[in-house]
Design an enzyme around this catalytic site. Structure first.
Site, short mmCIF file in Angstrom:
data_model
loop_
_atom_site.label_atom_id
_atom_site.label_comp_id
_atom_site.label_asym_id
_atom_site.label_seq_id
_atom_site.Cartn_x
_atom_site.Cartn_y
_atom_site.Cartn_z
N LYS A 34 0.80 -1.36 0.19
CA LYS A 34 0.06 -0.02 -0.02
C LYS A 34 0.94 1.33 -0.11
O LYS A 34 2.12 1.07 0.30
CB LYS A 34 -0.90 -0.05 1.27
CG LYS A 34 -0.18 0.05 2.42
CD LYS A 34 -1.00 -0.45 3.98
CE LYS A 34 -0.27 -0.29 4.97
NZ LYS A 34 -1.06 -0.83 6.18
N TYR A 254 17.08 29.52 8.50
CA TYR A 254 16.02 30.29 8.81
C TYR A 254 15.96 30.31 10.33
O TYR A 254 15.94 29.33 11.06
CB TYR A 254 14.55 29.34 8.68
CG TYR A 254 14.55 29.84 6.97
CD1 TYR A 254 14.20 31.02 6.51
CD2 TYR A 254 14.21 28.62 6.07
CE1 TYR A 254 13.91 30.96 5.06
CE2 TYR A 254 14.36 29.06 4.85
CZ TYR A 254 13.92 30.23 4.50
OH TYR A 254 13.48 30.30 2.88
C1 LIG Z 1 -0.17 -1.71 6.73
C2 LIG Z 1 -0.89 -3.13 7.41
C3 LIG Z 1 -0.04 -4.15 7.57
C4 LIG Z 1 1.43 -4.05 7.51
O1 LIG Z 1 1.94 -3.62 8.66
P1 LIG Z 1 3.53 -3.50 8.89
O2 LIG Z 1 3.79 -2.93 10.30
O3 LIG Z 1 3.95 -2.48 7.94
O4 LIG Z 1 3.99 -4.82 8.90
C5 LIG Z 1 -0.75 -5.40 7.80
N1 LIG Z 1 -2.03 -5.52 8.00
C6 LIG Z 1 -2.54 -4.35 7.97
C7 LIG Z 1 -4.34 -4.51 8.17
C8 LIG Z 1 -2.13 -3.23 7.52
O5 LIG Z 1 -3.07 -2.19 7.41
#
Ligand SMILES: *Cc1c(COP(=O)(O)O)cnc(C)c1O
Length: 358
Positions: A34, A254
């Protein structure tokens, strides 16, 4: 060309995926890709992993559309399911697996006339209280969906809130609530994110869901990626684009927040917060030049940041600067900024070219 690049080592992703699989022998894995594969480029990552990964997981249909082109045959799971009824038709055309996390999604599905049935993952809210059914509603939904024409596999999924804190009492509770539902009949079960893949074998079930570990960052505050045997994947490399002498008492950047305590040599680096380098990084945070750490001096600007080169006299304009990577772990930078590697990786912006190796 502006000297700033995010180099992505695909062989390191492959190594980390293989490690996740070795942690959970005999189980299948959805490689979580994702958010553009946590900023690494979903198409490239999926193309590289498609021969070895059992499946991929994404947040939404748009992301699934994109990676279906690179992985025509892989299982692809929509972790949040569909956001409107019409998406089920497209999900069926693309052959996706879908989570169902509430009654509304179940109703939409059961009202659909689909070209083929979908693999459904009923989501249990085992304690995180973000998405999913309470146990009793899940039982009812299971009864409604079981055997319906829209459903192929009927599976169980849930997600940990605190698996990154070893020994947290909520994790135990979530495991118990999950296990209590296994009296129902499911084709497949899934519970483990990276933290659970690495430390909770009793949570592995049939399908693990490693995300952050694939990208060589740690899910834990107390355990580094290196200690876990993970290989860093992304190296963010800029260059020195200017070097100047700054007299004692003069300020840099800055807000004039950094003041030279001695006659100093200040380098300007081609990376700023509009590239995804966190503006919250305090003075003193390390970058690496010539394999040596040098400290940030003053506030991070939009396109540049400054470093104190006084103790690295050989540094000169044009030299490479590692903002994070093998020599400067992203988790160390994240900790210094009060955030996590996940956030830094996903926030590398579109103007930083990705360069793929391995
Ligand atoms: C993002 C996500 C994962 C992966 O989690 P990590 O901590 O990056 O391994 C697994 N399951 C769900 C439902 C997620 O949203």
């Amino acid at each position: 060309m502006r000297p700033l690049v995010a180099t992505v080592d695909l062989s390191a992703i492959r190594h980390n995926y293989t490690m996740a699989k070795r942690c959970a022998p005999g189980r299948h894995a959805f490689a979580v890709v994702k958010a553009n594969a946590y900023g690494h480029g979903a198409r490239e990552v999926v193309t590289h992993l498609r021969e070895i990964a059992d499946g991929f997981a994404v947040a939404c249909l748009e992301e699934a559309e994109d990676i279906r082109l690179s992985a025509p045959d892989a299982r692809i799971l929509l972790l949040e399911g569909c956001f409107e009824p019409a998406e089920y038709l497209r999900a069926a055309e693309l052959g996706l697996d879908v989570a169902i996390q509430d009654q509304r999604q179940a109703d939409w599905l059961l009202a659909c006339d689909l070209p083929r049935p979908l693999n459904v993952w009923l989501k249990l809210d085992s304690g995180m209280h973000r998405l999913g059914f309470a146990a009793e509603s899940l039982r009812q939904c299971h009864a409604r969906l079981k055997g319906s024409v829209q459903v192929a596999e009927l599976n169980l999924i849930s997600h940990f809130a605190c698996a990154d804190e070893r020994g947290h009492s909520l994790t135990e509770l979530q495991l118990e609530r999950y296990a209590a539902l296994l009296t129902l009949e499911f084709d497949n079960c899934s519970l483990a994110n990276s933290a659970a893949v690495l430390t909770l074998p009793q949570a592995h079930m049939a399908w693990i869901r490693p995300g952050i570990m694939l990208y060589g960052a740690t899910p834990f505050a107390e355990l580094s990626a290196q200690e876990l045997g993970l290989r860093p994947v992304m190296t963010l490399t800029g260059a020195l684009i200017a070097v100047r002498d700054v007299p004692q008492g003069e300020s840099v950047g800055y807000g004039a927040s950094w003041v030279a305590q001695r006659a100093s040599r200040i380098g300007t680096v081609s990376c700023g917060y509009a590239d995804g380098y966190p503006r919250t990084a305090p003075s003193g945070t390390s970058v690496v030049i010539h394999r040596q750490r040098v400290p940030l001096a003053g506030r991070v600007s939009m396109d540049m940041l400054a470093v104190d080169l006084t103790d690295l006299p050989q540094a000169q304009v044009g030299d490479a600067v590692e903002l994070w990577g093998a020599q400067m772990p992203i988790d160390e930078l994240a900790q210094a900024c009060g955030t996590i590697g996940y956030e830094l990786l996903t926030k590398v912006t579109g103007r930083v070219p990705r360069h793929y190796v391995g």
